[in-house]
Design a protein around this motif. Structure first.
Motif, short mmCIF file in Angstrom:
data_model
loop_
_atom_site.label_atom_id
_atom_site.label_comp_id
_atom_site.label_asym_id
_atom_site.label_seq_id
_atom_site.Cartn_x
_atom_site.Cartn_y
_atom_site.Cartn_z
N MET A 166 0.84 -1.19 0.00
CA MET A 166 0.00 0.00 0.00
C MET A 166 0.88 1.25 0.00
N VAL A 167 0.28 2.39 -0.33
CA VAL A 167 1.02 3.64 -0.29
C VAL A 167 1.42 3.94 1.14
N SER A 168 2.65 4.32 1.31
CA SER A 168 3.16 4.57 2.65
C SER A 168 2.41 5.69 3.33
N THR A 169 2.09 5.48 4.60
CA THR A 169 1.42 6.54 5.38
C THR A 169 2.25 6.93 6.59
N ASP A 170 3.53 6.56 6.61
CA ASP A 170 4.39 6.91 7.72
C ASP A 170 4.42 8.42 7.90
N LYS A 171 4.13 8.84 9.14
CA LYS A 171 4.15 10.25 9.51
C LYS A 171 3.20 11.07 8.63
N ASN A 172 2.17 10.39 8.18
CA ASN A 172 1.15 11.05 7.37
C ASN A 172 1.74 11.72 6.13
N GLN A 173 2.88 11.20 5.65
CA GLN A 173 3.54 11.84 4.52
C GLN A 173 2.73 11.71 3.24
N MET A 186 2.24 15.68 -2.98
CA MET A 186 1.56 16.10 -4.20
C MET A 186 2.51 15.91 -5.37
N PHE A 187 1.93 15.76 -6.54
CA PHE A 187 2.71 15.79 -7.77
C PHE A 187 2.46 17.14 -8.44
N ILE A 188 3.51 17.70 -9.01
CA ILE A 188 3.38 18.95 -9.77
C ILE A 188 3.67 18.63 -11.23
N LEU A 189 2.64 18.67 -12.05
CA LEU A 189 2.78 18.36 -13.47
C LEU A 189 3.21 19.62 -14.22
N LEU A 191 3.79 1.11 -3.95
CA LEU A 191 4.91 2.04 -3.86
C LEU A 191 4.70 3.03 -2.72
N SER A 192 5.78 3.62 -2.26
CA SER A 192 5.72 4.68 -1.25
C SER A 192 6.18 5.98 -1.86
N PHE A 193 5.53 7.08 -1.46
CA PHE A 193 5.88 8.40 -1.95
C PHE A 193 6.16 9.30 -0.75
N CYS A 194 7.37 9.83 -0.69
CA CYS A 194 7.83 10.50 0.53
C CYS A 194 7.79 12.01 0.48
N GLU A 195 7.75 12.57 -0.69
CA GLU A 195 7.78 14.03 -0.78
C GLU A 195 7.13 14.47 -2.09
N THR A 196 6.81 15.76 -2.14
CA THR A 196 6.22 16.31 -3.35
C THR A 196 7.23 16.21 -4.49
N VAL A 203 5.66 7.83 -14.39
CA VAL A 203 5.66 8.96 -13.45
C VAL A 203 5.70 8.44 -12.02
N PHE A 204 4.90 7.43 -11.72
CA PHE A 204 4.87 6.87 -10.37
C PHE A 204 6.18 6.16 -10.03
N LEU A 205 6.76 5.47 -10.99
CA LEU A 205 8.03 4.80 -10.74
C LEU A 205 9.12 5.82 -10.44
N ALA A 206 9.14 6.91 -11.20
CA ALA A 206 10.17 7.93 -11.00
C ALA A 206 9.98 8.66 -9.68
N ALA A 207 8.73 8.81 -9.23
CA ALA A 207 8.46 9.57 -8.00
C ALA A 207 8.57 8.73 -6.74
N SER A 208 8.63 7.41 -6.89
CA SER A 208 8.63 6.53 -5.73
C SER A 208 9.95 6.60 -4.96
N CYS A 209 9.84 6.47 -3.64
CA CYS A 209 11.04 6.44 -2.79
C CYS A 209 11.20 5.05 -2.16
N SER A 210 10.53 4.05 -2.74
CA SER A 210 10.63 2.68 -2.23
C SER A 210 11.12 1.76 -3.33
N ASP A 211 11.27 0.51 -3.01
CA ASP A 211 11.71 -0.48 -3.99
C ASP A 211 10.66 -0.61 -5.11
#
Length: 314
Positions: A1-8, A13-16, A168-173, A185-193
């Motif tokens: 699932m999408v990471s929810t650690d520290k409500n990150q 957000m993504f900026i297109l 995947l997990s997403f850690c920052e905008t 786009v999701f693969l490039a933005a992911s901060c997880s494996d």
């Protein structure tokens, strides 16, 4: 699932960026894409209406063409309005949920269209190679079944893709140098494996492409062999004309995919990716109804009759 650690994840957000790096072209591009989208909507909705109201067009070929227009309308409406919006607003951000939602519907339309093009190739195969058995072979029940299979595969594939994104997990905008929420786009933005998601992308994309292209190539191989065996020049011309529009749509559809995803240089060029994505997501849904209407006498005749009825009523 999408990471929810520290409500990150809830804050990410993504900026297109879209075409924001060309500020002088924002207004011309807005007018261009708005015009293309308008033509796409009018063309596809018009095709659906013409096929639905004309008894002459109630055949398997037009039944599949109607659903192709439905897919093009849905795909264009999923992607283009956000592109147009980003050309006139300063806030080009989109939430992860919004991006995933856009991707889900876009992926469902694309995967369904791949199968639909293969189904339409099979329909042309039966029509040209076995004309005497066409009405029996392509029964309404079989046509409905083939369309159901196409939509089912599109939805199932999109659900699998979406599930792999949610892993995947997403850690920052993230700033995305594109205008559409593609899988990469999701693969490039992911901060997880990303191994699981990349594996899903590779297997599912290649499976769909190989299976549908095999059906299309095999169908047209038999079609061309049958046409070459015809002794009448008029018969060969008529056979070629019945599959010309579909073959053109297939070449444009898969040709764009090949140039966008299979040529290494295209991946490294930001503007190249954007142009390819524009053609694939915005232009092709507009071209399909034009290709089928301009090359099809039945559609043009039906359209002229509707115009004549409208003039008479006025």
């Amino acid at each position: 699932m999408v990471s929810t650690d520290k409500n990150q994840s809830s804050e990410v957000m993504f900026i297109l960026l879209g075409f924001s790096d060309y500020p002088d072209l924002q207004v011309p591009l807005f007018l261009l894409f708005f015009t293309i989208y308008t033509v796409s909507v009018v063309g596809n909705v018009g095709m659906i209406v013409i096929i639905k109201i004309s008894p002459k067009l109630h055949t398997p070929m037009y039944f599949f063409l109607k659903h192709l227009s439905v897919l093009d309308f849905c795909y264009s409406t999923t992607v283009t309005p956000k592109l147009i919006e980003n050309l006139v607003v300063e806030d080009r951000s989109i939430s992860i949920k919004g991006c995933i939602t856009q991707f889900f519907f876009a992926a469902a339309c694309v995967m369904t269209e791949m199968v639909m093009l293969a189904v339409m190739a099979y329909d042309r195969l039966v029509a040209i190679c076995y004309p005497l058995l066409y009405s029996v072979s392509m029964s309404p029940k079989l046509c409905s079944l083939l369309v159901t299979v196409a939509y089912s595969w599109g939805i199932i594939s999109s659900l699998i893709y979406t599930y792999s994104i949610l892993a995947l997990s997403f850690c920052e905008t993230k700033i995305i140098n594109n205008f559409v929420c593609e899988y990469l786009v999701f693969l490039a933005a992911s901060c997880s494996d990303r191994h699981f998601s990349e594996t899903i992308l590779f297997i599912l994309t290649n499976l769909s492409s190989i299976c549908t292209l095999t059906v299309i190539f095999t169908s047209y191989l038999f079609i061309f062999v049958t046409i070459l065996k015809m002794h009448s020049a008029s018969g060969r011309y008529k056979a070629f004309s019945t599959c010309g529009s579909h073959l053109t749509a297939v070449i444009i559809f898969y040709g764009t995919l090949f140039l966008l995803y299979c040529i290494p240089n295209s991946k490294s060029s930001g503007i190249g990716v954007k142009i390819g994505s524009v053609f694939y997501t915005v232009v092709i849904p507009m071209l399909n109804p034009l290709i089928y209407s301009l090359r099809n006498k039945d559609v043009k005749e039906t359209f002229r009759k509707l115009l004549n009825l409208k003039n008479i009523s006025q």
